[in-house]
Design a protein around this motif. Structure first.
Motif, PDB file in Angstrom:
ATOM      1  N   SER A 136      -5.615  -3.132   4.211  1.00 15.28           N
ATOM      2  CA  SER A 136      -5.704  -3.025   5.659  1.00 15.28           C
ATOM      3  C   SER A 136      -4.461  -2.386   6.264  1.00 15.28           C
ATOM      4  O   SER A 136      -4.516  -1.881   7.379  1.00 15.28           O
ATOM      5  CB  SER A 136      -5.949  -4.403   6.270  1.00 15.28           C
ATOM      6  OG  SER A 136      -4.826  -5.206   6.027  1.00 15.28           O
ATOM      7  N   VAL A 137      -3.346  -2.412   5.538  1.00 18.99           N
ATOM      8  CA  VAL A 137      -2.144  -1.825   6.138  1.00 18.99           C
ATOM      9  C   VAL A 137      -1.805  -0.439   5.582  1.00 18.99           C
ATOM     10  O   VAL A 137      -1.019   0.280   6.178  1.00 18.99           O
ATOM     11  CB  VAL A 137      -0.908  -2.741   5.980  1.00 18.99           C
ATOM     12  CG1 VAL A 137      -1.067  -3.965   6.827  1.00 18.99           C
ATOM     13  CG2 VAL A 137      -0.643  -3.090   4.543  1.00 18.99           C
ATOM     14  N   LEU A 138      -2.399  -0.087   4.441  1.00 17.81           N
ATOM     15  CA  LEU A 138      -2.119   1.244   3.893  1.00 17.81           C
ATOM     16  C   LEU A 138      -2.928   2.244   4.698  1.00 17.81           C
ATOM     17  O   LEU A 138      -4.149   2.286   4.603  1.00 17.81           O
ATOM     18  CB  LEU A 138      -2.533   1.307   2.427  1.00 17.81           C
ATOM     19  CG  LEU A 138      -1.559   0.760   1.415  1.00 17.81           C
ATOM     20  CD1 LEU A 138      -2.165   0.800   0.039  1.00 17.81           C
ATOM     21  CD2 LEU A 138      -0.256   1.530   1.415  1.00 17.81           C
ATOM     22  N   LYS A 139      -2.219   3.044   5.463  1.00 15.17           N
ATOM     23  CA  LYS A 139      -2.995   3.922   6.343  1.00 15.17           C
ATOM     24  C   LYS A 139      -2.788   5.399   6.045  1.00 15.17           C
ATOM     25  O   LYS A 139      -3.628   6.220   6.381  1.00 15.17           O
ATOM     26  CB  LYS A 139      -2.653   3.625   7.788  1.00 15.17           C
ATOM     27  CG  LYS A 139      -3.188   2.249   8.191  1.00 15.17           C
ATOM     28  CD  LYS A 139      -3.130   1.998   9.660  1.00 15.17           C
ATOM     29  CE  LYS A 139      -3.678   0.633   9.995  1.00 15.17           C
ATOM     30  NZ  LYS A 139      -2.631  -0.363  10.276  1.00 15.17           N
ATOM     31  N   THR A 140      -1.695   5.735   5.406  1.00 16.90           N
ATOM     32  CA  THR A 140      -1.473   7.167   5.167  1.00 16.90           C
ATOM     33  C   THR A 140      -1.558   7.460   3.681  1.00 16.90           C
ATOM     34  O   THR A 140      -1.306   6.601   2.840  1.00 16.90           O
ATOM     35  CB  THR A 140      -0.082   7.582   5.663  1.00 16.90           C
ATOM     36  OG1 THR A 140       0.882   6.844   4.900  1.00 16.90           O
ATOM     37  CG2 THR A 140       0.090   7.290   7.132  1.00 16.90           C
ATOM     38  N   SER A 141      -1.915   8.684   3.392  1.00 15.57           N
ATOM     39  CA  SER A 141      -2.044   9.055   1.982  1.00 15.57           C
ATOM     40  C   SER A 141      -0.691   9.041   1.288  1.00 15.57           C
ATOM     41  O   SER A 141      -0.609   8.847   0.082  1.00 15.57           O
ATOM     42  CB  SER A 141      -2.710  10.419   1.859  1.00 15.57           C
ATOM     43  OG  SER A 141      -1.992  11.336   2.633  1.00 15.57           O
ATOM     44  N   VAL A 142       0.377   9.227   2.070  1.00 17.84           N
ATOM     45  CA  VAL A 142       1.710   9.202   1.452  1.00 17.84           C
ATOM     46  C   VAL A 142       1.963   7.829   0.831  1.00 17.84           C
ATOM     47  O   VAL A 142       2.443   7.710  -0.297  1.00 17.84           O
ATOM     48  CB  VAL A 142       2.790   9.509   2.513  1.00 17.84           C
ATOM     49  CG1 VAL A 142       4.168   9.457   1.893  1.00 17.84           C
ATOM     50  CG2 VAL A 142       2.519  10.839   3.157  1.00 17.84           C
ATOM     51  N   LYS A 143       1.599   6.798   1.587  1.00 20.54           N
ATOM     52  CA  LYS A 143       1.821   5.438   1.085  1.00 20.54           C
ATOM     53  C   LYS A 143       0.971   5.182  -0.158  1.00 20.54           C
ATOM     54  O   LYS A 143       1.416   4.556  -1.111  1.00 20.54           O
ATOM     55  CB  LYS A 143       1.468   4.413   2.170  1.00 20.54           C
ATOM     56  CG  LYS A 143       2.356   4.483   3.375  1.00 20.54           C
ATOM     57  CD  LYS A 143       3.663   3.758   3.107  1.00 20.54           C
ATOM     58  CE  LYS A 143       4.595   3.918   4.297  1.00 20.54           C
ATOM     59  NZ  LYS A 143       5.990   3.708   3.910  1.00 20.54           N
ATOM     60  N   TYR A 144      -0.264   5.652  -0.101  1.00 18.88           N
ATOM     61  CA  TYR A 144      -1.135   5.494  -1.267  1.00 18.88           C
ATOM     62  C   TYR A 144      -0.520   6.166  -2.477  1.00 18.88           C
ATOM     63  O   TYR A 144      -0.468   5.613  -3.577  1.00 18.88           O
ATOM     64  CB  TYR A 144      -2.508   6.118  -0.995  1.00 18.88           C
ATOM     65  CG  TYR A 144      -3.491   5.185  -0.363  1.00 18.88           C
ATOM     66  CD1 TYR A 144      -3.988   4.100  -1.076  1.00 18.88           C
ATOM     67  CD2 TYR A 144      -3.939   5.375   0.929  1.00 18.88           C
ATOM     68  CE1 TYR A 144      -4.897   3.234  -0.496  1.00 18.88           C
ATOM     69  CE2 TYR A 144      -4.843   4.521   1.520  1.00 18.88           C
ATOM     70  CZ  TYR A 144      -5.327   3.447   0.800  1.00 18.88           C
ATOM     71  OH  TYR A 144      -6.220   2.593   1.362  1.00 18.88           O
ATOM     72  N   THR A 145      -0.064   7.385  -2.262  1.00 20.66           N
ATOM     73  CA  THR A 145       0.495   8.139  -3.381  1.00 20.66           C
ATOM     74  C   THR A 145       1.706   7.404  -3.941  1.00 20.66           C
ATOM     75  O   THR A 145       1.861   7.289  -5.155  1.00 20.66           O
ATOM     76  CB  THR A 145       0.891   9.550  -2.916  1.00 20.66           C
ATOM     77  OG1 THR A 145      -0.176  10.058  -2.140  1.00 20.66           O
ATOM     78  CG2 THR A 145       1.166  10.455  -4.074  1.00 20.66           C
ATOM     79  N   GLU A 146       2.540   6.883  -3.033  1.00 22.82           N
ATOM     80  CA  GLU A 146       3.714   6.144  -3.504  1.00 22.82           C
ATOM     81  C   GLU A 146       3.285   4.949  -4.348  1.00 22.82           C
ATOM     82  O   GLU A 146       3.827   4.700  -5.428  1.00 22.82           O
ATOM     83  CB  GLU A 146       4.521   5.624  -2.310  1.00 22.82           C
ATOM     84  CG  GLU A 146       5.556   6.596  -1.823  1.00 22.82           C
ATOM     85  CD  GLU A 146       6.215   6.096  -0.545  1.00 22.82           C
ATOM     86  OE1 GLU A 146       6.196   4.885  -0.273  1.00 22.82           O
ATOM     87  OE2 GLU A 146       6.729   6.954   0.196  1.00 22.82           O
ATOM     88  N   LEU A 147       2.296   4.243  -3.831  1.00 26.51           N
ATOM     89  CA  LEU A 147       1.817   3.037  -4.524  1.00 26.51           C
ATOM     90  C   LEU A 147       1.297   3.394  -5.913  1.00 26.51           C
ATOM     91  O   LEU A 147       1.664   2.773  -6.913  1.00 26.51           O
ATOM     92  CB  LEU A 147       0.712   2.388  -3.691  1.00 26.51           C
ATOM     93  CG  LEU A 147       0.124   1.097  -4.236  1.00 26.51           C
ATOM     94  CD1 LEU A 147       1.080  -0.053  -3.959  1.00 26.51           C
ATOM     95  CD2 LEU A 147      -1.214   0.789  -3.617  1.00 26.51           C
ATOM     96  N   ILE A 148       0.460   4.410  -5.966  1.00 28.94           N
ATOM     97  CA  ILE A 148      -0.163   4.754  -7.244  1.00 28.94           C
ATOM     98  C   ILE A 148       0.868   5.344  -8.205  1.00 28.94           C
ATOM     99  O   ILE A 148       0.862   5.047  -9.400  1.00 28.94           O
ATOM    100  CB  ILE A 148      -1.338   5.736  -7.033  1.00 28.94           C
ATOM    101  CG1 ILE A 148      -2.388   5.124  -6.102  1.00 28.94           C
ATOM    102  CG2 ILE A 148      -1.968   6.128  -8.352  1.00 28.94           C
ATOM    103  CD1 ILE A 148      -3.091   3.899  -6.626  1.00 28.94           C
ATOM    104  N   THR A 149       1.775   6.124  -7.670  1.00 26.06           N
ATOM    105  CA  THR A 149       2.808   6.699  -8.535  1.00 26.06           C
ATOM    106  C   THR A 149       3.638   5.580  -9.166  1.00 26.06           C
ATOM    107  O   THR A 149       3.902   5.594 -10.370  1.00 26.06           O
ATOM    108  CB  THR A 149       3.727   7.623  -7.713  1.00 26.06           C
ATOM    109  OG1 THR A 149       2.922   8.457  -6.918  1.00 26.06           O
ATOM    110  CG2 THR A 149       4.614   8.453  -8.618  1.00 26.06           C
TER     111      THR A 149
END
Lengths: 774, 135
Positions: free
Chosen positions: A273-286
């Motif tokens: 619910s708080v991950l809103k930008t793809s940058v954050k997703y990418t950071e998380l997955i990386t």
């Protein structure tokens, strides 16, 4: 004019003024001047109340005798001058706030007794000094800010307020930037304290934020001098908590995705619910891939563990990432590593199909392996159901914004033109909501199957497992989990979706095998009930061409002499079969057949064994003939030498047979050897032999299989000149027919090619490619 | 030592019992194939899913063997003229062979269908050749 000259001059002026009034007081003046002078640490006040003499001097000089304003002014100037002098000589050595406080008290102390300054006058003087101090001594400034932060961290807000006020005075203004920094670091600390391990709670951010506001907001409001209900600021603080939450969870990503899953689901949902930008997703997955690689992708981790963590990770990613974009990254990342491992497909299948740990045929599985395997299978249970939990909420979202709603006050054509022609592309992040409908039918099974090169690999492996299972069946009934698995496989790997005839025939084989088992059951009951054949025999009649997954049936057909009582029964069955199924004959496969044996030894031991028929035949031969060499047994039983050796090893290990090294003969051990030590030695030595044998055997098998592949390698190098190992690998996977079989991993192929280079069959070019030797 | 077989779960593989075809020294894989569909006798014709009862084998008088569905289909074509596709002899089922029991009736109809007036074997071949040439 130097500092000391100025000081002396001021002192002289004071003396001369006093001299004009009352020269007897000069000594008193001298005493006072010394007492208030901070530059005379040996003889001044030393933070102690004045002596009686000084006290009376102050009294007589300031309150009684001298009333001249110029004298008081001069004395004030003198004190300020001396204070400044002391300050400028010492300010650089100030390092901490407490030093500053001490110094201020030191300066302030005499003014309590020599009360000649108004409070503003002294404050102004002090502020000037503080301002100078804070501008010139950056080390002190830093230290004070650190101290402030530390005090806030320690919840000592009284002291923190003091320091902040001091700083504000020194700077001559409010310092919101410093306070915001402190506030943020407090948020960070508070968040990490409250969120770090709260994986099972759903609304961690809100709870932490509420607690923070309850405990600290009023204090910060005071310091910031803002309203308590200033929502602009509190919203920002809430966002900081969100950011912190993402940061903390990103750093713990492996634990919440894999180790703690599925108890971490609440936190994963919150993360989504708080991950809103793809940058954050990418950071998380990386970060996840990085941690996954360091923790999982190394040779000491078993395939089951890797698969387990992979599956958990996929599940977690699917919870967090509703756009279904990022799991592919993980799959692509893990695929090469898992493909290097031979047992990947089998492990996956066992788990995927929910087969019992007891079905695992691996010999070296320990209890930990078992538990991991069962965990994996638990994770995969129901994986062939559509994924709905993670997407259901979003799937139901009305796309109100995109729906065409008519406004009665505008011409309809205008609205339609506006709606269809003034189209703006949606931002990338909002596409997810629309894609959900299509992806909702995507199943975990499919996602994991994508891990493998092709479905064919899975079908082939499943067929192998299934063949072994059916051949090993005691009766004719499959356990329900196998039936279930079969349904899943048939549904998922439906031949209709296949273009290749080979894959179709693989699926077809399963049907034929099942039909064979069913027919066997019918025939068996017919033979037992109608024809009255011995019911201790429960036969299977197989269409060998369709059971060929392991080429077990391709050995030369031979007749194996059976023990008399068994031979009669078996022949009866053969005859009965030929009578029922006209024009057909049967062949027995001892290596596939299973028998339950009861052994009664001379020392009274009654032992029951469940072994393959060839093992039983070897034992039966020895029990009727007393003893024999390997060659004799091979000749008499008509079994392969490898089969015979394997059987002998088994019986020796079970302490039923004994091997005499002198005569090279095997014989039945009628009486158990009481020499336990001897037995242990024998057993361990036989295990060692087994182990080394199996390593040799594997190596030999690998070399043999690669020998068959060699013509293909030579062929492609003849046609294409030089090729790199990975290219050769992918060509071989494509080109080698299944009957020959190519199962080497890229690294094994590399080793083999290097060996060929050593044998001068190939040449390695400088860029790492291989070509044929001329 | 006394050794008793309490229970036996034997695995048998079945194959068509073709008289005179002793497969004792032949490896599986080298086995004979149906002359029409080129699939093993013990497999199925291209139209069948299950081997055995559903797709039996027949043995011709000429000792050529076919899946019954393959030869049926062949005999139903006008060019077959009731001949064995391998040796061009009149095709009929070998008698006294267990495999053929039960298949005789199925094939009888086809074999009894009226054929074009008997021609000399040579002429027939010539006609066939011409047919090919025309195409």
């Amino acid at each position: 004019m130097t500092l000391s000259d100025e000081g002396r001059e001021l002192s002289e002026q004071l003396h001369s003024l006093l001299h004009d009034v009352d020269s007897s007081l000069e000594d008193d003046l001298e005493g006072i001047l010394t007492w208030v002078n901070p530059n005379e640490p040996g003889s001044n006040h030393q933070m102690r109340p004045p002596s009686l003499r000084v006290k009376s001097a102050i009294k007589s000089l300031l309150n009684g005798v001298v009333t001249s304003e110029s004298f008081i002014d001069l004395l004030g100037k003198y004190m300020i001058f001396q204070t400044r002098k002391h300050f400028f000589l010492n300010y650089q050595s100030l390092l901490y706030f407490k030093d500053v406080q001490k110094l201020e008290r030191y300066y302030e102390f005499p003014t309590r007794y020599v009360n000649i300054f108004s409070s503003e006058e002294w404050c102004d003087e002090m502020s000037g000094l503080r301002n100078y101090l804070i501008r010139q001594n950056s080390g002190l400034k830093n230290n004070i800010q650190l101290r402030l932060e530390q005090l806030v961290h320690e919840d000592d807000f009284d002291m923190a307020c003091k320091i902040y006020e001091w700083l504000c005075q020194a700077e001559g203004r409010l310092l919101p930037e410093i306070l915001v920094d402190v506030l943020l670091s407090k948020v960070k600390l508070f968040a990490s304290k409250n969120m770090n391990s709260a994986w099972t709670q759903r609304f961690t951010i809100m709870e932490a934020y509420n607690l923070f506001v309850t405990n600290y907001w009023s204090v910060f409001c005071r310091m910031l001098q803002c309203m308590e209900d200033d929502h602009e600021i509190t919203n920002e603080i809430y966002r900081c908590f969100e950011e912190e939450f993402i940061r903390i969870r990103t750093s713990q990503v492996f634990d919440i995705f894999v180790t703690g899953f599925p108890t971490t689901k609440p936190t994963l949902l919150e993360l989504r619910s708080v991950l809103k930008t793809s940058v954050k997703y990418t950071e998380l997955i990386t970060e996840f891939l990085y941690q996954f690689e360091s923790k999982m992708l190394n040779p000491s981790i078993t395939t089951a563990e890797i698969l387990l963590s992979y599956v958990r990770a996929i599940k977690s990613i699917l919870i967090v990432d509703v756009s279904f974009r990022y799991f592919q990254l993980l799959t692509n990342f893990v695929r090469p590593y898992l493909m290097e491992r031979h047992d990947t497909v089998a492990t996956f299948l066992y788990a995927m199909l929910g087969l019992d740990a007891s079905d695992l045929s691996s010999k070296n599985s320990t209890s930990t392996h078992m538990s991991i395997a069962s965990q994996l299978s638990a994770e995969l249970r129901g994986s062939h159901q559509p994924i709905s939990s993670s997407t259901a909420e979003r799937g139901n979202l009305p796309h109100g914004k995109h729906a065409l709603s008519m406004n009665p006050y505008e011409p309809a054509y205008q609205q339609i033109i506006d709606y269809y022609l003034h189209w703006n592309p949606e931002p990338a992040d909002s596409i997810q909501a629309n894609n959900d409908q299509a992806l909702i039918s995507k199943e975990l099974f499919d996602i994991i199957v994508e891990l493998f090169d092709s479905k064919d690999v899975i079908v082939r492996e499943f067929l192998g497992l299934f063949t072994r299972k059916l051949l090993g069946l005691r009766g004719y009934k499959l356990e329900s989990n196998w039936v279930q698995s079969l349904k899943v496989v048939k549904k998922k790997l439906d031949f209709k979706t296949y273009s290749s005839a080979q894959e179709f025939s693989n699926i077809n084989n399963i049907d034929v095998m099942l039909r064979d088992v069913k027919h066997s059951e019918e025939l068996c009951s017919l033979m037992h009930e109608k024809l009255g054949l011995s019911d201790r025999i429960i036969p299977k009649f197989v269409s060998y061409l369709f059971w060929n997954a392991h080429s077990d049936f391709s050995a030369l057909p031979k007749d194996h002499p059976l023990p008399k009582e068994l031979e009669a029964d078996i022949n009866n069955y053969k005859k009965a079969y030929t009578n029922v199924k006209k024009g057909r004959k049967l062949r027995l496969h001892p290596e596939q057949s299973i028998v339950e044996l009861q052994l009664r030894l001379a020392d009274g031991r009654d032992l029951n064994y469940e072994v393959t028929l060839d093992e039983a035949l070897v034992l039966s031969y020895l029990s009727s003939n007393g003893d024999g060499t390997v060659e004799e047994i091979v000749k008499q039983t008509n079994l392969d030498i490898s089969q015979v050796e394997k059987s002998l090893k088994f019986w020796v290990k079970s302490s039923i047979l004994r091997y005499s090294t002198e005569t090279s003969r095997y014989s039945v051990e009628e009486r158990q050897n009481v020499d336990v030590k001897h037995a242990v030695e024998r057993q361990s030595s036989s295990e060692i032999v087994n182990a080394t044998d199996s390593v040799d055997l594997q190596q030999q098998q690998f070399i043999d299989s690669m020998q068959k592949v060699l013509p293909f390698i030579k062929g492609m190098l003849t046609n294409l000149g030089s090729l790199k190992a990975d290219k050769i690998h992918s060509f071989l996977k494509m080109a080698v027919p299944k009957e020959i079989g190519y199962s080497a991993t890229p690294s094994q192929l590399q080793l083999y090619l290097n060996a060929l280079v050593e044998e001068s069959k190939l040449v390695k070019t400088p860029n790492g490619a291989f070509r044929l030797a001329k | 030592m006394q050794l008793e077989f309490k229970k036996v779960y034997p695995v048998f593989s079945w194959s068509w019992d073709i008289p005179g075809d002793d497969d004792a020294d032949r490896e599986i894989g080298d086995e004979d194939l149906c002359g029409i569909c080129r699939v093993s006798y013990n497999g199925t014709c291209p139209g069948c899913k299950y081997p055995g009862d559903n797709c039996p084998l027949v043995i011709g008088e000429c000792n050529h063997n076919f899946h019954v569905h393959c030869i049926q289909q062949w005999l139903a074509t006008p060019t077959a003229k009731g001949l064995c596709p391998m040796c061009r002899q009149q095709f009929s089922l070998k008698r006294g062979v267990a495999i053929n029991e039960g298949q005789v009736e199925k094939l009888a109809n086809l074999l009894l269908q009226p054929r074009p007036a008997a021609l000399a074997a040579d002429d027939q071949d010539m006609m066939m050749d011409q047919e090919f040439a025309v195409r």
